[in-house]
Design a protein around this motif. Structure first.
Motif, PDB file in Angstrom:
ATOM      1  N   ALA A 117     -92.897  20.051 -50.720  1.00  0.00           N
ATOM      2  CA  ALA A 117     -91.549  20.300 -50.204  1.00  0.00           C
ATOM      3  C   ALA A 117     -91.572  20.563 -48.705  1.00  0.00           C
ATOM      4  N   ASN A 118     -90.447  20.229 -48.045  1.00  0.00           N
ATOM      5  CA  ASN A 118     -90.254  20.492 -46.617  1.00  0.00           C
ATOM      6  C   ASN A 118     -91.364  19.863 -45.769  1.00  0.00           C
ATOM      7  N   SER A 119     -91.618  18.594 -46.035  1.00  0.00           N
ATOM      8  CA  SER A 119     -92.614  17.857 -45.270  1.00  0.00           C
ATOM      9  C   SER A 119     -91.996  16.566 -44.748  1.00  0.00           C
ATOM     10  N   VAL A 120     -92.559  16.056 -43.650  1.00  0.00           N
ATOM     11  CA  VAL A 120     -92.071  14.834 -43.018  1.00  0.00           C
ATOM     12  C   VAL A 120     -93.262  13.928 -42.739  1.00  0.00           C
ATOM     13  N   VAL A 121     -93.117  12.646 -43.109  1.00  0.00           N
ATOM     14  CA  VAL A 121     -94.188  11.678 -42.869  1.00  0.00           C
ATOM     15  C   VAL A 121     -93.605  10.513 -42.085  1.00  0.00           C
ATOM     16  N   GLY A 122     -94.243  10.195 -40.941  1.00  0.00           N
ATOM     17  CA  GLY A 122     -93.713   9.199 -40.025  1.00  0.00           C
ATOM     18  C   GLY A 122     -94.104   7.772 -40.357  1.00  0.00           C
ATOM     19  N   SER A 123     -93.574   6.861 -39.565  1.00  0.00           N
ATOM     20  CA  SER A 123     -93.724   5.431 -39.775  1.00  0.00           C
ATOM     21  C   SER A 123     -95.176   4.970 -39.630  1.00  0.00           C
ATOM     22  N   VAL A 124     -95.542   3.964 -40.426  1.00  0.00           N
ATOM     23  CA  VAL A 124     -96.847   3.292 -40.373  1.00  0.00           C
ATOM     24  C   VAL A 124     -98.006   4.276 -40.565  1.00  0.00           C
TER      25      VAL A 124
END
Length: 737
Positions: free
Chosen positions: A350-357
């Motif tokens: 929860a409450n995580s962000v994963v960026g492009s490529v």
């Protein structure tokens, strides 16, 4: 159902013209802003040796992007960005992002003002004055500020005061944020501020941001007390560093070259100046969000606020940097770009962000963390409470806990980064190396002539910095500071690694023991215990005296306590305390004190209390329904009616009311699904009992418009009630007109 007072509309606010016909004939000057793109501090070193602070990514978007976006949405028509250190990078970003040269209705014209001679905020404002670009009242803000507040009310108050008193030259935005009793710090890692404010006029009479906590007292001039018999002294307010200024502010800086620091010199100087008589007022922010990223702890806190959508609409799935792909919001506050490569066995918490490529291999765990673009995460990697920027390589078996890892860093297999570390650009960590807690590592050596005077710190990239040697020579450089691995020390390393490619920086101030104060890492348990024992019993508040225990944590270096588990433990203890109150084991009057004690022990906010108390109340209703013939709807109404005052104690703001709604959604979806079909019937009851307001419900519904269909279930169930609220609001607006 009684109709509640209509919510006030947010939005931009320039200098609103009054209803007087004569004033309407002349258009007021455009609302301007001065944005300081240099913080004039060293708190983000060693990172800011290579990139200016305002361009550091905050959940995939440069800090300055949040500030500029808010200024434009708030009605500012013209902004002047003052840049000094790394000014070429700032100007290049403004061009690339499309801010420079913007014009037309609804857009904000942005102009860079460059100077290489300024060493303080005071110098910056003197340069702005000399350029002659400010023609009226303006907003003064730092480029590391995130906000979604409406400026309308604060601007109107400022304008009204000026009409009555030309000496009213500044309005400071402040908000309620009680600091920890033990650390005397806010959740942003800032020191406790003491303010004296006239409760009627809101005039600021005293300001101290360096209170002597060892003596637990402040000294106020007796004339202030004599002339202001109803003065209110606050240590529960936070300075948002958003100021509405009259043009006279610039001339005051020009007339007095002793004014360097905005607060320590200028504000304090005006407050004690009996000759000129200029006055500063405050505007308390009661709805909306505003926070400045002043240190690594506030970087961590504001990032989490963005992810948890307190800053809406400045959230990852609504706005994004021009050079990053759009993130999609999934359940539990998880954001992922569409082109992320994720192994089926990898876990994104929860409450995580994963960026492009970015690719994440098998059996990885990413918990409460932000992963940038183009990263390669190997197998069996654990990342907890950390910020991994772009193009980072983390090989198999690594562990990163509560740390910041900049662009291009390479962690080789088995490396461990302990809490509070900062690894600057392109640092390499060898195989199985353990980077000790609170280490700061950079390819650039630490400057030899750093200025320890905080008021004049200047992020100049050329102050005593030697050219970084190439990787090959650094590996063999005997004078280079490195962190050896345990295998190296034992002489059993198969790789021959020398540890870390980079220089270990030492703390300029009071050494490693004080790094916890403004670190990304949670405050260590032993430090909290030490502080608790240092506070005399007589000096502790009721909250603290009712808080004899601290949450248990595993002290081993390999343990990474998840934030989710931290919250779960807190909610469990709140529920147990509430159950004891139901059974008569806790006096009802002392219930709030006990819950507040738990909140302090876990270093949480009122919003967390709101969610935990609501869960406990609703759980009691569910248990009552199962143990009797009453329906769940009836027992819920009884429980909410009985405990509404307790809930209201933790729902003083719209954000805290929002936490109630989000917690209710979570309960209906996961822990107590019995409530799911009753959501549209219980929501109006929460409104009628004033546990949640119209503002909170409409904002909740508005935010869900951008969510996945699976997250819109309860909004759609409650559509009729939400529409009723909107119509009631429109009717109120028509009546006011």
């Amino acid at each position: 159902m009684s109709q509640k007072k209509s919510r006030s509309r947010g939005g931009g606010g320039g200098a609103a013209a009054s209803g007087d016909g004569h004033e309407d004939l002349a258009r007021p000057p455009p609302l301007q802003a001065v944005l300081l793109a240099d913080s004039f501090t060293l708190k983000f070193r060693p990172i800011t040796l290579e990139r200016p602070k305002v361009l550091l990514p905050l959940v995939h978007m440069p800090m300055i992007e949040y500030t500029l976006t808010w200024l434009e949405s708030a009605g500012v028509e013209e902004a002047f960005v003052f840049c000094c250190a790394h000014s070429h990078q700032v100007k290049e970003y403004l061009e690339k992002a499309g801010w420079s040269g913007k014009s037309g209705p609804g857009s904000m014209a942005v102009t860079a003002v460059e100077s290489h001679d300024a060493i303080s905020a005071g110098d910056a404002l003197r340069v702005i004055y000399d350029r002659g670009v400010i023609h009226g009242d303006f907003v003064l803000i730092s480029g590391d500020t995130v906000s979604n507040m409406s400026l309308k009310d604060a601007l109107q108050e400022h304008m009204d005061r000026k009409k009555k008193d030309p000496l009213a030259v500044m309005t400071m935005v402040i908000k309620h944020s009680k600091p920890s009793i033990l650390t005397h710090q806010t959740r942003l890692g800032n020191d406790e501020i003491v303010m004296a404010i006239d409760p009627e006029t809101k005039e600021l009479l005293y300001y101290e941001d360096r209170a002597d906590n060892s003596h637990l007292h402040v000294t106020i001039d007796k004339d202030i007390l004599t002339n202001n018999p109803t003065l209110q002294l606050h240590n529960d307010m936070e300075d948002c560093y958003i100021d509405i200024c009259s043009p006279e502010v610039l001339s005051l800086f020009t007339d007095n070259f002793d004014y360097q620091h905005l607060r320590r010199h200028f504000v304090k100087g005006l407050l004690v100046d009996d000759i000129m008589g200029y006055k500063i007022y405050t505007h308390e922010l009661r709805s909306g969000y505003a926070a400045r990223i002043d240190n690594f702890r506030s970087y961590d806190t504001v990032s989490k606020d963005v992810i948890q959508r307190w800053t809406y609409p400045m959230v990852p799935d609504v706005v994004s940097s021009r050079d990053s792909s759009e993130s999609r919001l999934h359940r539990q506050g998880i954001y992922k770009a569409s082109d992320v490569t994720l192994s089926p066995s990898a876990q994104i918490g929860a409450n995580s962000v994963v960026g492009s490529v970015t690719s994440i291999a098998g059996h990885c765990k990413v918990l409460n963390s932000v992963i940038g673009q183009g990263c390669k995460i190997g197998k069996n990697v654990l990342i907890n409470g950390s910020f991994i920027w772009d193009n980072v390589i983390i090989e198999d078996g690594c562990k990163v806990s509560n740390s910041l890892v900049c662009d291009g860093v390479h962690l080789r297999a088995g490396a461990v980064v302990e809490p509070g570390c900062v690894l600057s650009f392109k640092v390499e960590v060898g195989k199985n190396v353990v980077v000790p807690a609170h280490s700061k590592v950079s390819l650039l050596p630490q400057p030899s002539n750093e200025d320890s005077d905080e008021e004049l710190e200047y992020a100049d990239t050329n102050s005593g910095i030697a050219d970084s040697p190439p990787f090959s020579s650094m590996r063999s450089n005997g004078d280079q500071a490195t962190v050896p691995s345990e295998e190296d020390e034992l002489g059993t390393s198969e790789t021959g690694t020398c540890g870390v490619v980079g220089y270990i920086w030492t703390s300029v101030d009071s050494g490693i023991m004080e790094e916890w104060r403004q670190s990304i890492a949670p405050i260590p348990k032993e430090k909290l215990e030490e502080l608790q024992h240092a506070v005399p019993d007589d000096d502790r508040s009721e909250d603290e005296s009712n808080n004899p225990t601290l949450p248990d944590k595993d002290d081993s270096s390999d343990s990474l306590v998840e934030d989710d588990d931290h919250i779960s433990k807190f909610e469990k203890e709140v529920e147990e305390t509430f159950q004891r109150a139901l059974g008569g084991g806790v006096n009802r009057d002392n219930l709030i004190l006990e819950i507040n004690g738990l909140r302090l022990a876990y270093s949480l906010q009122h919003a967390d209390c709101a969610g935990a108390v609501f869960y406990s109340v609703m759980k009691s209703a569910l248990l009552a329904a199962q143990s009797s013939n009453d329906t769940l709807l009836k027992t819920t109404a009884d429980a909410l009616g009985k405990w509404k005052d307790l809930l209201r104690n933790y729902t003083k703001t719209v954000d805290e009311e929002m936490e109630i709604l989000l917690k209710f959604e979570e309960m209906c979806q996961e822990t107590t699904k019995d409530f799911s079909p009753l959501f549209p019937k219980i929501l109006p009851y929460l409104y009628d009992t004033e546990v949640v307001s119209e503002d909170a419900i409409l904002r909740w519904a508005e935010e869900k418009e951008h969510a996945d269909e699976s997250d819109k279930v309860f909004v759609k169930q409650s559509e009729a009630f939400i529409q009723w609220l909107k119509e009631a609001e429109e009717e109120d607006d028509e009546e006011e007109e």
